[in-house]
Design a protein around this motif. Structure first.
Motif, PDB file in Angstrom:
ATOM      1  N   ALA A  58      -7.489  -7.978  -7.675  1.00 12.87           N
ATOM      2  CA  ALA A  58      -8.146  -7.568  -6.432  1.00 12.87           C
ATOM      3  C   ALA A  58      -8.469  -6.084  -6.488  1.00 12.87           C
ATOM      4  O   ALA A  58      -7.611  -5.269  -6.837  1.00 12.87           O
ATOM      5  CB  ALA A  58      -7.208  -7.852  -5.261  1.00 12.87           C
ATOM      6  N   GLY A  59      -9.722  -5.755  -6.177  1.00 13.42           N
ATOM      7  CA  GLY A  59     -10.097  -4.338  -6.069  1.00 13.42           C
ATOM      8  C   GLY A  59     -10.598  -3.725  -7.351  1.00 13.42           C
ATOM      9  O   GLY A  59     -11.002  -2.558  -7.379  1.00 13.42           O
ATOM     10  N   CYS A  60     -10.643  -4.512  -8.442  1.00 17.23           N
ATOM     11  CA  CYS A  60     -11.060  -3.904  -9.723  1.00 17.23           C
ATOM     12  C   CYS A  60     -12.563  -3.665  -9.780  1.00 17.23           C
ATOM     13  O   CYS A  60     -13.041  -2.882 -10.600  1.00 17.23           O
ATOM     14  CB  CYS A  60     -10.593  -4.780 -10.899  1.00 17.23           C
ATOM     15  N   GLY A  61     -13.319  -4.380  -8.907  1.00 11.76           N
ATOM     16  CA  GLY A  61     -14.770  -4.150  -8.879  1.00 11.76           C
ATOM     17  C   GLY A  61     -15.594  -5.387  -9.219  1.00 11.76           C
ATOM     18  O   GLY A  61     -16.750  -5.286  -9.620  1.00 11.76           O
ATOM     19  N   LYS A  62     -14.993  -6.563  -9.041  1.00  9.86           N
ATOM     20  CA  LYS A  62     -15.683  -7.822  -9.406  1.00  9.86           C
ATOM     21  C   LYS A  62     -16.965  -8.010  -8.590  1.00  9.86           C
ATOM     22  O   LYS A  62     -18.027  -8.313  -9.122  1.00  9.86           O
ATOM     23  CB  LYS A  62     -14.757  -9.009  -9.172  1.00  9.86           C
ATOM     24  N   SER A  63     -16.866  -7.829  -7.262  1.00  8.61           N
ATOM     25  CA  SER A  63     -18.058  -8.038  -6.413  1.00  8.61           C
ATOM     26  C   SER A  63     -19.125  -7.003  -6.747  1.00  8.61           C
ATOM     27  O   SER A  63     -20.315  -7.329  -6.837  1.00  8.61           O
ATOM     28  CB  SER A  63     -17.672  -7.944  -4.931  1.00  8.61           C
ATOM     29  N   ARG A 174      -8.609   2.350  -5.572  1.00  8.13           N
ATOM     30  CA  ARG A 174      -9.780   1.594  -5.081  1.00  8.13           C
ATOM     31  C   ARG A 174      -9.416   0.656  -3.937  1.00  8.13           C
ATOM     32  O   ARG A 174     -10.157   0.525  -2.962  1.00  8.13           O
ATOM     33  CB  ARG A 174     -10.408   0.804  -6.233  1.00  8.13           C
ATOM     34  N   VAL A 175      -8.270   0.014  -4.060  1.00  5.53           N
ATOM     35  CA  VAL A 175      -7.869  -0.910  -2.990  1.00  5.53           C
ATOM     36  C   VAL A 175      -7.532  -0.112  -1.730  1.00  5.53           C
ATOM     37  O   VAL A 175      -7.891  -0.494  -0.617  1.00  5.53           O
ATOM     38  CB  VAL A 175      -6.670  -1.782  -3.428  1.00  5.53           C
ATOM     39  N   THR A 176      -6.903   1.049  -1.927  1.00  5.45           N
ATOM     40  CA  THR A 176      -6.525   1.891  -0.781  1.00  5.45           C
ATOM     41  C   THR A 176      -7.749   2.416  -0.036  1.00  5.45           C
ATOM     42  O   THR A 176      -7.804   2.405   1.196  1.00  5.45           O
ATOM     43  CB  THR A 176      -5.661   3.081  -1.272  1.00  5.45           C
ATOM     44  N   GLN A 177      -8.757   2.824  -0.798  1.00  8.01           N
ATOM     45  CA  GLN A 177      -9.934   3.465  -0.160  1.00  8.01           C
ATOM     46  C   GLN A 177     -10.824   2.446   0.535  1.00  8.01           C
ATOM     47  O   GLN A 177     -11.637   2.789   1.376  1.00  8.01           O
ATOM     48  CB  GLN A 177     -10.758   4.205  -1.210  1.00  8.01           C
ATOM     49  N   ARG A 178     -10.633   1.180   0.188  1.00  5.88           N
ATOM     50  CA  ARG A 178     -11.550   0.167   0.721  1.00  5.88           C
ATOM     51  C   ARG A 178     -11.256  -0.076   2.195  1.00  5.88           C
ATOM     52  O   ARG A 178     -10.098  -0.178   2.597  1.00  5.88           O
ATOM     53  CB  ARG A 178     -11.382  -1.109  -0.093  1.00  5.88           C
ATOM     54  N   GLN A 179     -12.321  -0.164   2.966  1.00 10.64           N
ATOM     55  CA  GLN A 179     -12.123  -0.389   4.401  1.00 10.64           C
ATOM     56  C   GLN A 179     -12.182  -1.879   4.726  1.00 10.64           C
ATOM     57  O   GLN A 179     -12.881  -2.642   4.044  1.00 10.64           O
ATOM     58  CB  GLN A 179     -13.259   0.324   5.189  1.00 10.64           C
ATOM     59  N   SER A 180     -11.506  -2.254   5.756  1.00 12.61           N
ATOM     60  CA  SER A 180     -11.567  -3.592   6.397  1.00 12.61           C
ATOM     61  C   SER A 180     -11.645  -4.727   5.380  1.00 12.61           C
ATOM     62  O   SER A 180     -12.591  -5.518   5.362  1.00 12.61           O
ATOM     63  CB  SER A 180     -12.788  -3.673   7.324  1.00 12.61           C
ATOM     64  N   HIS A 181     -10.664  -4.775   4.492  1.00 10.95           N
ATOM     65  CA  HIS A 181     -10.554  -5.939   3.595  1.00 10.95           C
ATOM     66  C   HIS A 181      -9.122  -6.466   3.713  1.00 10.95           C
ATOM     67  O   HIS A 181      -8.178  -5.685   3.792  1.00 10.95           O
ATOM     68  CB  HIS A 181     -10.852  -5.532   2.150  1.00 10.95           C
ATOM     69  N   TYR A 182      -8.970  -7.795   3.688  1.00  7.85           N
ATOM     70  CA  TYR A 182      -7.650  -8.367   3.919  1.00  7.85           C
ATOM     71  C   TYR A 182      -6.652  -8.021   2.801  1.00  7.85           C
ATOM     72  O   TYR A 182      -5.450  -8.043   2.990  1.00  7.85           O
ATOM     73  CB  TYR A 182      -7.717  -9.883   4.110  1.00  7.85           C
ATOM     74  N   MET A 183      -7.179  -7.667   1.630  1.00 10.24           N
ATOM     75  CA  MET A 183      -6.291  -7.375   0.488  1.00 10.24           C
ATOM     76  C   MET A 183      -5.909  -5.899   0.547  1.00 10.24           C
ATOM     77  O   MET A 183      -6.734  -5.016   0.377  1.00 10.24           O
ATOM     78  CB  MET A 183      -7.033  -7.671  -0.808  1.00 10.24           C
ATOM     79  N   LYS A 184      -4.642  -5.641   0.801  1.00  9.11           N
ATOM     80  CA  LYS A 184      -4.190  -4.251   0.924  1.00  9.11           C
ATOM     81  C   LYS A 184      -3.507  -3.767  -0.358  1.00  9.11           C
ATOM     82  O   LYS A 184      -3.160  -4.579  -1.240  1.00  9.11           O
ATOM     83  CB  LYS A 184      -3.199  -4.150   2.095  1.00  9.11           C
ATOM     84  N   SER A 185      -3.291  -2.451  -0.393  1.00 15.65           N
ATOM     85  CA  SER A 185      -2.742  -1.865  -1.635  1.00 15.65           C
ATOM     86  C   SER A 185      -1.347  -2.396  -1.946  1.00 15.65           C
ATOM     87  O   SER A 185      -0.896  -2.366  -3.089  1.00 15.65           O
ATOM     88  CB  SER A 185      -2.724  -0.336  -1.502  1.00 15.65           C
TER      89      SER A 185
END
Ligand SMILES: Nc1ncnc2c1ncn2[C@@H]1O[C@H](COP(=O)(O)OP(=O)(O)OP(=O)(O)O)[C@@H](O)[C@H]1O
Ligand SMILES: O=C(O)[C@H](O)[C@@H](O)[C@H](O)[C@H](O)CO
Length: 232
Positions: A58-63, A174-185
């Protein structure tokens, strides 16, 4: 027992063997040994269609990378998150890692959607697309084996895993900086604990994605273009 990805590279037709999937989930790895296929038979002259599964925690940049590939290749893009049932999203949102059991049906529905995306569509002037891009963490080898079944028995379909590799520190950022996503750091550790890098899996391409968006975009396009050149 070797996983399909560990076997020596066959002539562009992935082999899938039974994987460590519980018998109760045998439908995940249907018995196709009689030559059956999940696809309608394709004509012998059909162009190879490529399934590009962009994988990683999660958060590695797949999307992000998946969308770059969608545009570059001009093919459909499937966002794996969209195929998680609400229960899975709720569980991850509560900071509870998914189990194998949570993932089997998700992987099957995503695999089926990838197969369907390879059919001719109005969006593609009723022609079959050159392939499909799928963002799917596919953390473990047995998850990738479930996805490999999409190409099993269909010599004109080739699956590839584009594994986005980065170290824990960058992933956490990357996971920390991401806003409003259910997957947290808080979930980064469990994602890395579950991760089995596709070392030795001949249909996997590993790309270090610690650079800028522009660098990663260039590297992903270059790696996929080089792989495609092998099929010309
Ligand atoms: N090369 C990069 N440099 C900096 N930030 C990036 C880079 N690639 C992606 N990001 C950012 O990192 C975050 C995660 O990216 P993305 O959503 O694509 O990851 P993902 O693997 O699809 O995540 P998930 O599996 O949780 O959906 C986003 O905020 C995205 O903008
Ligand atoms: O298998 C999993 O645990 C999940 O698929 C995560 O790896 C995804 O990244 C999730 O969709 C978060 O967005």
């Amino acid at each position: 027992m070797l996983s399909a990805g560990e076997r020596p590279q066959p002539p562009h037709a992935p082999k899938v063997n039974s994987t460590s999937v519980p018998v109760s989930k045998a439908h995940i790895m249907p018995d196709l040994t009689n030559g059956a296929s999940l696809h309608e038979p394709k004509n012998a002259n059909a162009q190879t269609q490529h399934i590009w599964v962009v994988t990683g925690p999660a958060g590695c940049g797949k999307s992000t990378a998946g969308n770059v590939l969608r545009k570059h290749l001009g093919v459909p893009f499937l966002e794996g998150d969209d195929y998680h049932p609400a229960a899975n999203k709720e569980k991850m949102g509560q900071g509870i890692p998914l189990t194998d059991e949570d993932r089997w049906d998700w992987l099957i529905s995503l695999r089926q959607a990838a197969i369907e995306a390879l059919s001719p569509s109005e969006a593609n002037n009723n022609h079959p697309p050159a392939g499909v891009v799928v963002a799917c963490s596919a953390l473990k080898q047995k998850y990738r084996d479930v996805m490999r079944v999409a190409a099993y028995g269909s010599p004109n379909v080739q699956i590839h895993f584009v594994y986005l590799k980065l170290d824990e520190k960058v992933l956490f950022q990357r996971v920390t900086q991401r806003q409003s996503h259910y997957m947290k750091s808080s979930m980064v550790q469990s994602q890395l604990a579950a991760l089995e890098e596709p070392k030795g899996e001949w249909d996997a391409i590993t790309i270090n994605v610690e650079g800028s968006m522009e660098d990663v975009q260039r590297n992903v396009i270059q790696a996929v273009s080089e792989k495609l050149a092998e099929y010309e």
